[in-house]
Design an enzyme around this catalytic site. Structure first.
Site, PDB file in Angstrom:
ATOM      1  CB  CYS A  17      30.674  45.882  36.669  1.00 26.37           C
ATOM      2  SG  CYS A  17      31.460  46.965  38.242  1.00 26.37           S
ATOM      3  NE  ARG A  58      31.361  42.814  32.108  1.00 25.32           N
ATOM      4  CZ  ARG A  58      31.556  43.281  30.878  1.00 25.32           C
ATOM      5  NH1 ARG A  58      31.879  42.471  29.805  1.00 25.32           N
ATOM      6  NH2 ARG A  58      31.830  44.526  30.621  1.00 25.32           N
ATOM      7  CD1 TRP A  76      37.702  43.698  39.300  1.00 26.19           C
ATOM      8  CD2 TRP A  76      37.519  45.980  38.852  1.00 26.19           C
ATOM      9  NE1 TRP A  76      38.972  44.197  39.427  1.00 26.19           N
ATOM     10  CE2 TRP A  76      38.949  45.680  38.761  1.00 26.19           C
ATOM     11  CE3 TRP A  76      37.318  47.354  38.538  1.00 26.19           C
ATOM     12  CZ2 TRP A  76      39.793  46.485  38.988  1.00 26.19           C
ATOM     13  CZ3 TRP A  76      38.417  48.192  38.243  1.00 26.19           C
ATOM     14  CH2 TRP A  76      39.701  47.861  38.629  1.00 26.19           C
ATOM     15  CG  ASN A 120      29.743  47.665  32.985  1.00 28.45           C
ATOM     16  OD1 ASN A 120      30.064  47.187  31.833  1.00 28.45           O
ATOM     17  ND2 ASN A 120      31.147  47.819  33.803  1.00 28.45           N
ATOM     18  N   GLY A 121      30.436  50.588  34.665  1.00 27.92           N
ATOM     19  CA  GLY A 121      31.164  51.950  33.991  1.00 27.92           C
ATOM     20  C   GLY A 121      31.597  52.722  35.127  1.00 27.92           C
ATOM     21  CD  GLU A 168      51.471  37.064  29.046  1.00 22.60           C
ATOM     22  OE1 GLU A 168      51.390  38.440  29.134  1.00 22.60           O
ATOM     23  OE2 GLU A 168      50.382  36.306  28.913  1.00 22.60           O
ATOM     24  CE  LYS A 224      49.051  35.201  31.834  1.00 22.52           C
ATOM     25  NZ  LYS A 224      48.743  36.147  30.954  1.00 22.52           N
ATOM     26  CD  GLU A 271      47.488  37.542  34.821  1.00 19.60           C
ATOM     27  OE1 GLU A 271      46.474  38.401  34.852  1.00 19.60           O
ATOM     28  OE2 GLU A 271      47.907  37.146  33.984  1.00 19.60           O
ATOM     29  CG  HIS A 277      72.198  48.373  32.216  1.00 16.04           C
ATOM     30  ND1 HIS A 277      73.477  49.391  32.061  1.00 16.04           N
ATOM     31  CD2 HIS A 277      72.183  47.766  31.271  1.00 16.04           C
ATOM     32  CE1 HIS A 277      73.946  48.969  30.934  1.00 16.04           C
ATOM     33  NE2 HIS A 277      73.430  48.093  30.138  1.00 16.04           N
ATOM     34  CE  LYS A 327      39.668  36.104  29.794  1.00 13.13           C
ATOM     35  NZ  LYS A 327      41.235  35.897  29.754  1.00 13.13           N
TER      36      LYS A 327
HETATM   37  C1  F6R Z   1      46.614  38.992  31.864  1.00 11.66           C
HETATM   38  C2  F6R Z   1      45.350  39.602  31.331  1.00 11.66           C
HETATM   39  C3  F6R Z   1      45.260  41.111  31.181  1.00 11.66           C
HETATM   40  C4  F6R Z   1      44.878  41.569  29.738  1.00 11.66           C
HETATM   41  C5  F6R Z   1      44.625  42.970  29.570  1.00 11.66           C
HETATM   42  C6  F6R Z   1      44.196  43.263  28.282  1.00 11.66           C
HETATM   43  O1  F6R Z   1      46.547  37.708  31.877  1.00 11.66           O
HETATM   44  O2  F6R Z   1      44.501  38.949  30.849  1.00 11.66           O
HETATM   45  O3  F6R Z   1      46.553  41.680  31.067  1.00 11.66           O
HETATM   46  O4  F6R Z   1      45.538  41.120  28.712  1.00 11.66           O
HETATM   47  O5  F6R Z   1      43.482  43.346  30.439  1.00 11.66           O
HETATM   48  O6  F6R Z   1      42.824  42.648  27.994  1.00 11.66           O
HETATM   49  P1  F6R Z   1      42.366  42.522  26.465  1.00 11.66           P
HETATM   50  O7  F6R Z   1      42.999  41.601  25.913  1.00 11.66           O
HETATM   51  O8  F6R Z   1      40.897  42.009  26.732  1.00 11.66           O
HETATM   52  O9  F6R Z   1      42.430  44.044  26.001  1.00 11.66           O
END
Ligand code: F6R
Length: 615
Positions: A2, A27, A77, A103-104, A488, A492, A495, A511, A610
């Site tokens: 948010c 956000r 969000w 926000n929160g 990772e 990617k 998501e 396993h 994000k």
């Molecule tokens: C994936 C992604 C998330 C962030 C995670 C931590 O592409 O961006 O998994 O890595 O939410 O966010 P930060 O790095 O901002 O603490």
């Protein structure tokens, strides 16, 4: 998650709010809304979904928009309640005099709601924010003063919040409050701004006040008053904002994610700049505040992070343990905070976060701060909450990352961890790996060129994406230092394309996960030359024997082994130690092109945000 925004001045508030919200869309993008105030008239506009839906609604409200010079706004969000218009902010109380954005998360909202219901309040949404609106309005009834109402309401609220409130009886002010959620006040000339993050206000002002936890403030056109948690007037420093107004544009790329993938050679150069001057020079890390004597006393390292940052931390474990000879634990922050952790003054704690605002990691860092451990924060946001908690701050300066899926910030974190591992080794006077480190430094210096070479022609990855985009599941495997790359790569893919992708240590396949393999399950294997090459190759044989489609990502595959694979992507030649920095680019591109081919909303995938400011 948010984002909130506020404006008071002479401009059209609607324009400032919408522009600000567009920079806060990272956000969340479940809904958006604004409240525009002119005198005692407050008009609220809300829309479900992306900000464009709100912009469309406001097009027909030009009269209101032209006349209002005070307003608050929100981008959501969803945490409590569906992402509907009714749950969109701003929220009001029964008499509609008070309007609030938040926000929160308010943890005791159910209790408060019950109390307020017995007092006669009616709720229309499922949100915790509406409860706060009623609570502040109820307190207002006692004092007829918005500041005092906010001050007493926040004392009753448990949880995290950044609030902006306006009241019809006090049309010259916005009252703000903050606890465990970011809030910045942009200081202007005859105008002031409020936002969750500076990109929302940077085009208007370069001066800002950061509110601390527990503070409440009154923001008027020509003044800002801040009160501490004891309700006493306090002065906060006016700070210069750390970056210029930058045109955050796609620069001709179809998506921010693709642009950010392509920026990674410059990101590597930036991180190395001033730290690694030549292959026979020691690493310079002025930001690291521990003396060599104290470094020698470090008994253990704990890395806390989430998501992509956690995967960077996992690569960090390999290199810090190997070169600096210190045991490293890497743990998701969300797990670290709910157990008895052992840390003391000889523990080095590394928090890694692109945003510097991830609630779980902030909580972990706050917890461990009480144990006198030295805290390093590796972040892309030197102005963030986490940065302010650091004993040593390592800003990675990847530049603003707009795409929700982290790419270039991961690269910046990786390179920072290489710098840190070598620095720790050098400060401890460990000589065992001197020759290897000279080579690694030379490789790091050459890395930007290799990144560019890899990105120069990505047609083969595009073809692969097309070929594999119809699969519903995917497995990524690797061993050793590329195990985090497999995790990772899978993250990617899932998501942004919503394909069910999972990363495994290749040795773990047998396993259990091997049960899932058949011709409908592509397996992507990362196999760099190094001690695990042959082992991963054997694991590939096992997968092939179950008819899985096999993709190899490697800097070299012997001719005799090539037939094993359905497809191969060859990256520029690189040591096993540094290979995660190149392998990941292939996996980022594969995820990107698959999602793009499937027509997904690459930069703003569903359900994500994000900056994850809730636990
Ligand atoms: C994936 C992604 C998330 C962030 C995670 C931590 O592409 O961006 O998994 O890595 O939410 O966010 P930060 O790095 O901002 O603490």
């Amino acid at each position: 998650m948010c984002g909130i925004i506020g404006y008071i001045g002479d401009r059209k508030a609607s324009e400032v709010l919408i522009s600000g919200l567009s920079h806060l869309e990272y956000r969340g993008y479940d809904s958006s809304g604004v409240a525009l105030m002119k005198g005692s008239d407050v008009q609220i506009f809300k829309a479900q979904g992306k900000l464009n839906n709100l912009i469309e609604i406001l097009k027909d409200k030009q009269d209101t928009c032209s006349n209002a010079h005070i307003g608050i706004g929100h981008i959501r969000w969803a945490t409590h309640g569906l992402p509907t218009t009714i749950n969109a902010h701003p929220h009001t109380c029964d008499c509609k005099n008070l309007t609030l954005v938040h926000n929160g998360i308010i943890e005791n909202y159910q209790e408060l709601k019950e109390e307020l219901t017995t007092l006669g309040c009616h709720f229309v949404s499922q949100t915790d924010t509406e409860v706060a609106a009623h609570l502040i309005a109820h307190e207002y009834g006692k004092t007829k003063n918005l500041l005092k109402a906010m001050q007493s309401a926040v004392k009753k609220i448990k949880g995290a919040f950044a609030f902006c409130a306006i009241h019809k009886n006090e049309p010259d002010r916005i009252v703000v409050a903050k606890r465990n959620a970011p809030l910045v006040i942009g200081v202007g000339q005859d105008e002031n701004f409020i936002a969750s993050d500076i990109p929302a206000i940077i085009e208007y002002t370069k001066k800002a006040i950061y509110l601390s936890d527990g503070q409440v403030g009154i923001v008027k056109k020509n003044s800002i008053e801040i009160y501490d948690e004891n309700d006493l007037v306090t002065q906060n420093k006016i700070e210069n904002l750390p970056f210029e107004a930058i045109a955050i544009s796609k620069m001709g790329y179809k998506h921010f994610m693709l642009k950010e993938i392509h920026e990674q050679s410059d990101v590597v150069r930036n991180v190395l700049s001033g730290k690694l001057l030549s292959h026979d020079d020691k690493i310079r890390l002025e930001e690291f505040k521990l003396t060599p004597e104290k470094i020698k006393k470090i008994q253990r390292v704990q890395i806390v992070a989430c998501g992509t940052s956690l995967h960077a931390g996992m690569v960090g474990k390999y290199i810090i343990e190997k070169y600096a000879g210190i045991p490293v634990d890497v743990e998701p922050s969300s797990e670290y905070i709910y157990r008895e952790t052992i840390a003391d003054e000889n523990t080095l704690v590394i928090g890694i976060s692109q945003s510097g605002e991830t609630a779980d990691t902030i909580t972990a860092i706050k917890q461990v701060k009480e144990k006198n451990s030295h805290i390093i924060i590796i972040t892309n946001r030197a102005d963030s909450t986490m940065a302010r908690l650091a004993d040593s701050l390592l800003p990675v300066s990847a530049g603003i990352e707009v795409s929700v899926a982290a790419t270039k910030s991961y690269m910046a974190q990786l390179i920072s961890l290489y710098m840190l591992a070598i620095y720790l080794m050098e400060q401890k006077g460990i000589e065992k790996y001197n020759d290897e480190i000279v080579n690694l430094k030379q490789e790091l210096i050459e890395l930007p060129n290799k990144v560019e070479a890899l990105l120069e022609n990505t047609d083969n990855i595009k073809q692969l994406a097309k070929k594999y985009s119809s699969y519903k599941d995917f497995i990524f495997i690797a061993r050793g230092i590329n195990f985090p790359s497999a995790l990772e790569g899978a993250l990617k893919l899932k998501e942004i394309s919503y394909i069910n992708a999972t990363g495994y240590g290749a040795g773990e396949l047998k396993h259990g996960p091997i049960a899932m393999l058949d011709e409908n399950m592509p397996v992507l294997a990362i196999l760099n030359r190094g001690i695990v090459y042959d082992k991963v190759l054997s694991n590939c044989e096992e997968a092939k024997a179950r008819q899985a489609k096999l993709i190899g990502v490697a800097d070299y595959i012997a001719s005799k082994d090539k037939d094993l694979f359905d497809d191969i992507v060859i990256i520029p030649s690189v040591s096993d130690t540094l290979s995660p920095a190149l392998n990941i680019i292939v996996l980022q591109l594969l995820a990107y092109y698959i999602a793009e081919y499937l027509g997904k909303d690459v930069d703003q995938p569903r359900n994500l945000a994000k900056s994850v400011t809730v636990e």
